[in-house]
Scaffold this motif. Structure first.
Motif, PDB file in Angstrom:
ATOM      1  N   VAL A 146       1.523  -0.087   2.864  1.00 23.06           N
ATOM      2  CA  VAL A 146       0.586   0.231   1.797  1.00 23.06           C
ATOM      3  C   VAL A 146       1.334   0.944   0.672  1.00 23.06           C
ATOM      4  CG1 VAL A 146      -1.407   0.430   3.342  1.00 23.06           C
ATOM      5  CG2 VAL A 146       0.009   2.456   2.855  1.00 23.06           C
ATOM      6  N   LEU A 147       0.695   0.987  -0.474  1.00 23.95           N
ATOM      7  CA  LEU A 147       1.153   1.846  -1.559  1.00 23.95           C
ATOM      8  C   LEU A 147       0.325   3.122  -1.482  1.00 23.95           C
ATOM      9  CD1 LEU A 147       2.963   1.973  -4.203  1.00 23.95           C
ATOM     10  CD2 LEU A 147       0.809   1.590  -5.412  1.00 23.95           C
ATOM     11  N   ALA A 148       0.994   4.255  -1.362  1.00 17.48           N
ATOM     12  CA  ALA A 148       0.308   5.542  -1.283  1.00 17.48           C
ATOM     13  C   ALA A 148       0.489   6.288  -2.600  1.00 17.48           C
ATOM     14  CB  ALA A 148       0.853   6.379  -0.125  1.00 17.48           C
ATOM     15  N   ARG A 149      -0.618   6.744  -3.157  1.00 15.76           N
ATOM     16  CA  ARG A 149      -0.603   7.532  -4.387  1.00 15.76           C
ATOM     17  C   ARG A 149      -1.143   8.924  -4.057  1.00 15.76           C
ATOM     18  NH1 ARG A 149      -0.456   5.267  -9.449  1.00 15.76           N
ATOM     19  NH2 ARG A 149      -1.760   7.013 -10.143  1.00 15.76           N
ATOM     20  N   ARG A 150      -0.280   9.925  -4.083  1.00 14.34           N
ATOM     21  CA  ARG A 150      -0.691  11.297  -3.790  1.00 14.34           C
ATOM     22  C   ARG A 150      -0.720  12.107  -5.082  1.00 14.34           C
ATOM     23  NH1 ARG A 150       2.527   9.633   0.523  1.00 14.34           N
ATOM     24  NH2 ARG A 150       1.402   9.748   2.541  1.00 14.34           N
ATOM     25  N   ASP A 170       0.106  -5.880  -1.086  1.00 11.95           N
ATOM     26  CA  ASP A 170       0.011  -7.144  -1.815  1.00 11.95           C
ATOM     27  C   ASP A 170      -0.886  -7.036  -3.044  1.00 11.95           C
ATOM     28  OD1 ASP A 170      -2.162  -7.024   0.272  1.00 11.95           O
ATOM     29  OD2 ASP A 170      -2.798  -8.833  -0.793  1.00 11.95           O
ATOM     30  N   LEU A 171      -1.740  -6.028  -3.091  1.00  9.09           N
ATOM     31  CA  LEU A 171      -2.591  -5.827  -4.263  1.00  9.09           C
ATOM     32  C   LEU A 171      -1.913  -4.958  -5.321  1.00  9.09           C
ATOM     33  CD1 LEU A 171      -6.151  -5.101  -2.786  1.00  9.09           C
ATOM     34  CD2 LEU A 171      -5.167  -7.278  -3.496  1.00  9.09           C
ATOM     35  N   ALA A 172      -1.126  -3.982  -4.878  1.00  4.31           N
ATOM     36  CA  ALA A 172      -0.670  -2.944  -5.786  1.00  4.31           C
ATOM     37  C   ALA A 172       0.765  -3.089  -6.273  1.00  4.31           C
ATOM     38  CB  ALA A 172      -0.826  -1.580  -5.111  1.00  4.31           C
ATOM     39  N   ARG A 173       1.630  -3.696  -5.483  1.00  2.89           N
ATOM     40  CA  ARG A 173       3.054  -3.763  -5.859  1.00  2.89           C
ATOM     41  C   ARG A 173       3.222  -4.542  -7.171  1.00  2.89           C
ATOM     42  NH1 ARG A 173       7.223  -6.200  -1.617  1.00  2.89           N
ATOM     43  NH2 ARG A 173       7.524  -4.020  -0.939  1.00  2.89           N
ATOM     44  N   GLY A 174       4.019  -3.967  -8.077  1.00  6.19           N
ATOM     45  CA  GLY A 174       4.317  -4.629  -9.344  1.00  6.19           C
ATOM     46  C   GLY A 174       3.201  -4.593 -10.354  1.00  6.19           C
ATOM     47  N   PRO A 180       2.955   5.944 -12.502  1.00  4.43           N
ATOM     48  CA  PRO A 180       2.387   7.297 -12.487  1.00  4.43           C
ATOM     49  C   PRO A 180       1.061   7.395 -13.231  1.00  4.43           C
ATOM     50  CG  PRO A 180       4.735   7.403 -12.854  1.00  4.43           C
ATOM     51  CD  PRO A 180       4.364   5.940 -12.903  1.00  4.43           C
ATOM     52  N   ASN A 181       0.964   6.740 -14.367  1.00  5.55           N
ATOM     53  CA  ASN A 181      -0.291   6.691 -15.109  1.00  5.55           C
ATOM     54  C   ASN A 181      -0.787   5.255 -15.106  1.00  5.55           C
ATOM     55  OD1 ASN A 181      -2.463   6.788 -16.819  1.00  5.55           O
ATOM     56  ND2 ASN A 181      -1.360   7.666 -18.555  1.00  5.55           N
ATOM     57  N   PRO A 182      -1.794   4.947 -14.288  1.00  5.64           N
ATOM     58  CA  PRO A 182      -2.247   3.557 -14.191  1.00  5.64           C
ATOM     59  C   PRO A 182      -3.043   3.093 -15.399  1.00  5.64           C
ATOM     60  CG  PRO A 182      -3.634   4.961 -12.849  1.00  5.64           C
ATOM     61  CD  PRO A 182      -2.518   5.831 -13.356  1.00  5.64           C
ATOM     62  N   GLY A 183      -3.372   4.001 -16.311  1.00  2.00           N
ATOM     63  CA  GLY A 183      -4.092   3.613 -17.510  1.00  2.00           C
ATOM     64  C   GLY A 183      -5.541   4.064 -17.510  1.00  2.00           C
ATOM     65  N   TYR A 188      -9.257   2.101 -10.152  1.00  2.00           N
ATOM     66  CA  TYR A 188     -10.403   1.200  -9.946  1.00  2.00           C
ATOM     67  C   TYR A 188     -10.539   0.227 -11.111  1.00  2.00           C
ATOM     68  CZ  TYR A 188     -11.816   4.089  -5.994  1.00  2.00           C
ATOM     69  OH  TYR A 188     -11.859   4.758  -4.797  1.00  2.00           O
ATOM     70  N   ALA A 189     -10.274   0.710 -12.321  1.00  5.11           N
ATOM     71  CA  ALA A 189     -10.303  -0.191 -13.475  1.00  5.11           C
ATOM     72  C   ALA A 189      -9.227  -1.257 -13.358  1.00  5.11           C
ATOM     73  CB  ALA A 189     -10.133   0.606 -14.769  1.00  5.11           C
ATOM     74  N   ARG A 190      -8.051  -0.866 -12.868  1.00  9.05           N
ATOM     75  CA  ARG A 190      -6.960  -1.828 -12.716  1.00  9.05           C
ATOM     76  C   ARG A 190      -7.284  -2.845 -11.614  1.00  9.05           C
ATOM     77  NH1 ARG A 190      -6.380   1.283 -16.089  1.00  9.05           N
ATOM     78  NH2 ARG A 190      -7.642  -0.364 -17.011  1.00  9.05           N
TER      79      ARG A 190
END
Length: 262
Positions: A146-150, A170-174, A180-183, A188-190
């Motif tokens: 998984v991708l972990a965001r803490r 598979d959802l988050a990589r790349g 760091p700032n997903p926008g 959830y928006a992404r």
């Protein structure tokens, strides 16, 4: 020096089998509940309490320790003991993940901070790929990684919440989710931009005393419990697309819900 008014604190009951220090704690607690001491007010000093009740300083200190252990008051070195402020943030469970907030580029935390009139910020951000625990993997349908965001959330510079989001790799990589700032609107928006329109969330909530590391991370005072919340987000296809494991300072939040009656 004027004494403590009898309308604020009464006298001890010599016939009671309840320990004297607990009687004093009971009276102070009752005075706080009745609004005799409001949020942020300083309690009578140890000397004033000793004079009022005719007890030893150690007895008074034991009474104050009871209230600190309950999270009702906080001691400030050299200043005194103060009534702890009530939770500043109202967490509206039925509204916080509304799509309109994401479309406005606002995350749930920002919405709640704005409503509380506080300045939100985020620090201690860590993003890494890792193997999930058995529980997280089960909630996400069994991904091997998984991708972990803490991250830690602060209000006006005070830490109030620490959260880790786990997303299938598979959802988050790349994607911006791995940045760091997903926008605007947060992860959830992404996710929705990536085609995973969110359908519903499931949350499990429990209260407990904090672990030592949580006390340090959230700068918790003695006696303050935490709210441990685990949320799973599902898309319209029924897939679990994120699990968020959150630990919140219980003295910083009110959990508010609206539930249908039909």
């Amino acid at each position: 020096m004027p004494g403590i008014p009898s309308s604020t604190l009464g006298a001890l009951d010599p016939t009671s089998d309840r320990a004297v220090f607990r009687q004093i704690a009971d009276q102070l607690r009752d005075a706080i509940d009745r609004g005799k001491f409001a949020e942020g007010d300083k309690l009578p000093s140890e000397t004033e309490l000793v004079d009022h009740y005719g007890v030893s300083r150690m007895t008074v200190r034991n009474s104050l320790s009871v209230l600190q252990g309950e999270g009702l008051v906080v001691s400030e070195h050299g200043k005194g003991v103060f009534v702890r402020p009530r939770p500043p943030v109202r967490r509206l469970a039925s509204d916080r993940f509304a799509r309109r907030h994401r479309e406005q580029g606002r995350s749930a935390f920002i919405v709640e901070a704005d409503a509380a009139g506080s300045h939100p910020s985020v620090d201690s951000l860590e993003i890494k790929e890792e193997r999930p625990t058995h529980d997280i993997a089960a909630r996400l349908g069994g991904p091997r990684k998984v991708l972990a965001r803490r991250r830690r959330y602060l209000l006006d510079g005070r830490p109030v919440e620490f959260a880790t989001s786990y997303l299938p790799l598979d959802l988050a990589r790349g994607t911006p989710i791995a940045e760091p700032n997903p926008g605007p609107g947060g992860i959830y928006a992404r996710l929705e931009e990536l085609g995973h329109r969110l359908d519903h969330f499931e949350e499990e909530i429990r209260a407990r005393m904090p672990a030592p590391g949580e006390v340090k991370t959230l700068h918790l005072a003695a006696g303050v419990p935490v709210i441990h919340l685990v949320r799973t987000a599902f898309d319209t296809e029924g897939r679990a697309v994120e699990v968020c494991d959150t630990v919140m300072a219980a003295d910083a939040y009110v959990l508010s819900y609206q539930l249908p009656a039909t």
